[in-house]
Design an enzyme around this catalytic site. Structure first.
Site, PDB file in Angstrom:
ATOM      1  N   ASN A   1       0.877  -1.169   0.000  1.00  0.00           N
ATOM      2  CA  ASN A   1       0.000   0.000   0.000  1.00  0.00           C
ATOM      3  C   ASN A   1       0.919   1.225   0.000  1.00  0.00           C
ATOM      4  O   ASN A   1       1.479   1.560   1.030  1.00  0.00           O
ATOM      5  CB  ASN A   1      -0.899  -0.004   1.243  1.00  0.00           C
ATOM      6  CG  ASN A   1      -1.698   1.283   1.342  1.00  0.00           C
ATOM      7  OD1 ASN A   1      -1.836   2.011   0.366  1.00  0.00           O
ATOM      8  ND2 ASN A   1      -2.218   1.570   2.531  1.00  0.00           N
TER       9      ASN A   1
ATOM     10  N   LYS B   1       0.108   4.239  -0.342  1.00  0.00           N
ATOM     11  CA  LYS B   1      -0.541   5.452   0.185  1.00  0.00           C
ATOM     12  C   LYS B   1      -0.289   6.615  -0.782  1.00  0.00           C
ATOM     13  O   LYS B   1      -0.281   6.401  -1.995  1.00  0.00           O
ATOM     14  CB  LYS B   1      -0.041   5.767   1.595  1.00  0.00           C
ATOM     15  CG  LYS B   1      -0.082   4.560   2.519  1.00  0.00           C
ATOM     16  CD  LYS B   1       0.136   4.921   3.955  1.00  0.00           C
ATOM     17  CE  LYS B   1       0.278   3.646   4.759  1.00  0.00           C
ATOM     18  NZ  LYS B   1       0.018   3.818   6.164  1.00  0.00           N
TER      19      LYS B   1
ATOM     20  N   HIS C   1      -9.647   1.495   4.380  1.00  0.00           N
ATOM     21  CA  HIS C   1      -8.400   1.660   5.140  1.00  0.00           C
ATOM     22  C   HIS C   1      -8.650   2.635   6.294  1.00  0.00           C
ATOM     23  O   HIS C   1      -9.412   3.594   6.148  1.00  0.00           O
ATOM     24  CB  HIS C   1      -7.301   2.191   4.213  1.00  0.00           C
ATOM     25  CG  HIS C   1      -5.940   2.128   4.837  1.00  0.00           C
ATOM     26  ND1 HIS C   1      -5.516   3.040   5.774  1.00  0.00           N
ATOM     27  CD2 HIS C   1      -4.928   1.241   4.693  1.00  0.00           C
ATOM     28  CE1 HIS C   1      -4.291   2.723   6.168  1.00  0.00           C
ATOM     29  NE2 HIS C   1      -3.911   1.627   5.524  1.00  0.00           N
TER      30      HIS C   1
ATOM     31  N   GLU D   1      -7.017   4.994   7.433  1.00  0.00           N
ATOM     32  CA  GLU D   1      -6.728   6.407   7.136  1.00  0.00           C
ATOM     33  C   GLU D   1      -7.900   7.043   6.396  1.00  0.00           C
ATOM     34  O   GLU D   1      -8.184   8.228   6.566  1.00  0.00           O
ATOM     35  CB  GLU D   1      -5.411   6.519   6.337  1.00  0.00           C
ATOM     36  CG  GLU D   1      -4.212   6.272   7.245  1.00  0.00           C
ATOM     37  CD  GLU D   1      -2.986   5.708   6.549  1.00  0.00           C
ATOM     38  OE1 GLU D   1      -2.915   5.732   5.311  1.00  0.00           O
ATOM     39  OE2 GLU D   1      -2.088   5.226   7.272  1.00  0.00           O
TER      40      GLU D   1
ATOM     41  N   GLU E   1      -5.875  -4.620  10.488  1.00  0.00           N
ATOM     42  CA  GLU E   1      -4.829  -3.617  10.686  1.00  0.00           C
ATOM     43  C   GLU E   1      -5.120  -2.826  11.961  1.00  0.00           C
ATOM     44  O   GLU E   1      -5.905  -1.857  11.922  1.00  0.00           O
ATOM     45  CB  GLU E   1      -4.800  -2.647   9.506  1.00  0.00           C
ATOM     46  CG  GLU E   1      -4.517  -3.304   8.177  1.00  0.00           C
ATOM     47  CD  GLU E   1      -3.884  -2.327   7.210  1.00  0.00           C
ATOM     48  OE1 GLU E   1      -2.786  -2.602   6.750  1.00  0.00           O
ATOM     49  OE2 GLU E   1      -4.485  -1.267   6.950  1.00  0.00           O
TER      50      GLU E   1
ATOM     51  N   GLY F   1       2.060   2.457  10.710  1.00  0.00           N
ATOM     52  CA  GLY F   1       3.034   3.532  10.550  1.00  0.00           C
ATOM     53  C   GLY F   1       3.704   3.960  11.847  1.00  0.00           C
ATOM     54  O   GLY F   1       4.356   4.991  11.907  1.00  0.00           O
TER      55      GLY F   1
ATOM     56  N   SER G   1       2.946  -2.032  10.443  1.00  0.00           N
ATOM     57  CA  SER G   1       4.398  -2.072  10.638  1.00  0.00           C
ATOM     58  C   SER G   1       5.005  -3.439  10.353  1.00  0.00           C
ATOM     59  O   SER G   1       5.893  -3.903  11.077  1.00  0.00           O
ATOM     60  CB  SER G   1       4.764  -1.586  12.042  1.00  0.00           C
ATOM     61  OG  SER G   1       4.347  -0.247  12.218  1.00  0.00           O
TER      62      SER G   1
HETATM   63  C1  PEP Z   1      -0.984   0.255   5.778  1.00  0.00           C
HETATM   64  O1  PEP Z   1      -0.899   1.349   5.271  1.00  0.00           O
HETATM   65  O2  PEP Z   1      -1.911  -0.477   5.460  1.00  0.00           O
HETATM   66  C2  PEP Z   1       0.039  -0.149   6.752  1.00  0.00           C
HETATM   67  C3  PEP Z   1      -0.098  -1.290   7.358  1.00  0.00           C
HETATM   68  O3  PEP Z   1       1.090   0.723   6.948  1.00  0.00           O
HETATM   69  P1  PEP Z   1       2.482   0.391   7.705  1.00  0.00           P
HETATM   70  O4  PEP Z   1       2.975  -0.922   7.172  1.00  0.00           O
HETATM   71  O5  PEP Z   1       3.364   1.540   7.380  1.00  0.00           O
HETATM   72  O6  PEP Z   1       2.164   0.295   9.168  1.00  0.00           O
END
Ligand code: PEP
Length: 241
Positions: free
Chosen positions: A9, A11, A94, A96, A166, A172, A204
């Site tokens: 992803n 982003k 997601h 975000e 998630e 992040g 992460s």
């Molecule tokens: C994501 O954006 O779905 C995500 C898991 O980000 P990160 O791996 O940076 O935590």
């Protein structure tokens, strides 16, 4: 048999030029062919992903879409626009988007149903805040998000879906759910979606934690944010042992 799936992803990262450089470098790597690999880029990179992945077995897609086919929805994109540039997958709900762009369980559900009317595979994101986890509401919250996403979806179509657990506090932040914490939530989602639907973990994910996560019986892959921006780390995650 659930094929392991590793999804990038990006982003709001990477211009078309950067995307093309990334893909050329990724395709030059020896990648484990027993894993499904996908890249979800910004809309402006999708034609680049289409050209570059043409002869490969790597999937690609977007990070959002609208549920209507067309109309007065400034700034939105439809399933047919995504299909026109060859997308096979779309990330939906997601955290975000839920947090900053008013995405709700209801709009996620509308998008899931719209995607299922096409050939797009939705990756439906669910996850709890730190506060919900501290209050021991994780399973209640996540299972309610999963059930809300599935309202009106035929059970026979569950295999066409992918879920991504998630935890918001792990996205992040450099903090990962332990393999045990993730497995507990994946098992709860599994009870709802059945044995043939893939459930990814996101939050992460890095080369040094992917193996332990993938050893869990209900973790079928990873949705990778930050660590998918560098070819070396993304390739290492794909090739986890
Ligand atoms: C994501 O954006 O779905 C995500 C898991 O980000 P990160 O791996 O940076 O935590």
């Amino acid at each position: 048999m659930r094929t392991p799936m590793i999804v990038a992803n990006w982003k709001m990262h990477k211009t078309s030029v950067e995307a093309a450089q990334f893909i050329q470098a990724l395709l030059s790597k020896d990648l484990n062919s027993e894993r499904d690999i996908a890249v979800c880029g910004p809309f402006t990179t999708l034609t680049i992903l289409q050209q570059q992945f043409d002869d490969s077995n790597i999937f690609y897609g977007s990070q959002n879409m609208h549920w209507e086919e067309s109309g007065a929805y400034t700034g939105e994109i439809s399933t047919s626009m995504l299909l026109e540039v060859g997308c096979q997958i779309v990330i939906l709900g997601h955290s975000e988007r839920r947090q900053y762009f008013n995405e709700t369980d209801d709009t996620v559900n509308k998008k899931v149903k719209a995607a299922l009317e096409t050939m797009l595979t939705p990756i439906i994101c669910v996850g709890e805040t730190l506060e919900l986890r501290k209050n021991e509401k994780t399973l209640e919250h996540v299972t309610s998000q999963v059930k809300a996403a599935l309202v009106g979806v035929d059970k026979n179509d569950y295999t066409k879906l992918v879920f991504a657990y998630e935890p918001i506090w792990a996205i992040g932040t450099g903090e990962t759910a332990t393999a045990g914490q993730a497995q507990e939530v994946h098992a709860a989602i599994r009870k709802i979606v059945g044995d043939d639907t893939r459930i990814l973990y996101g939050g992460s994910v890095k080369p040094d934690n992917i193996s332990e996560l993938m050893q869990q019986p209900d973790i079928d892959g990873a949705l990778v944010g930050g660590a998918s921006l560098e070819v070396e780390t993304f390739a290492e995650i794909i090739n986890y042992k």
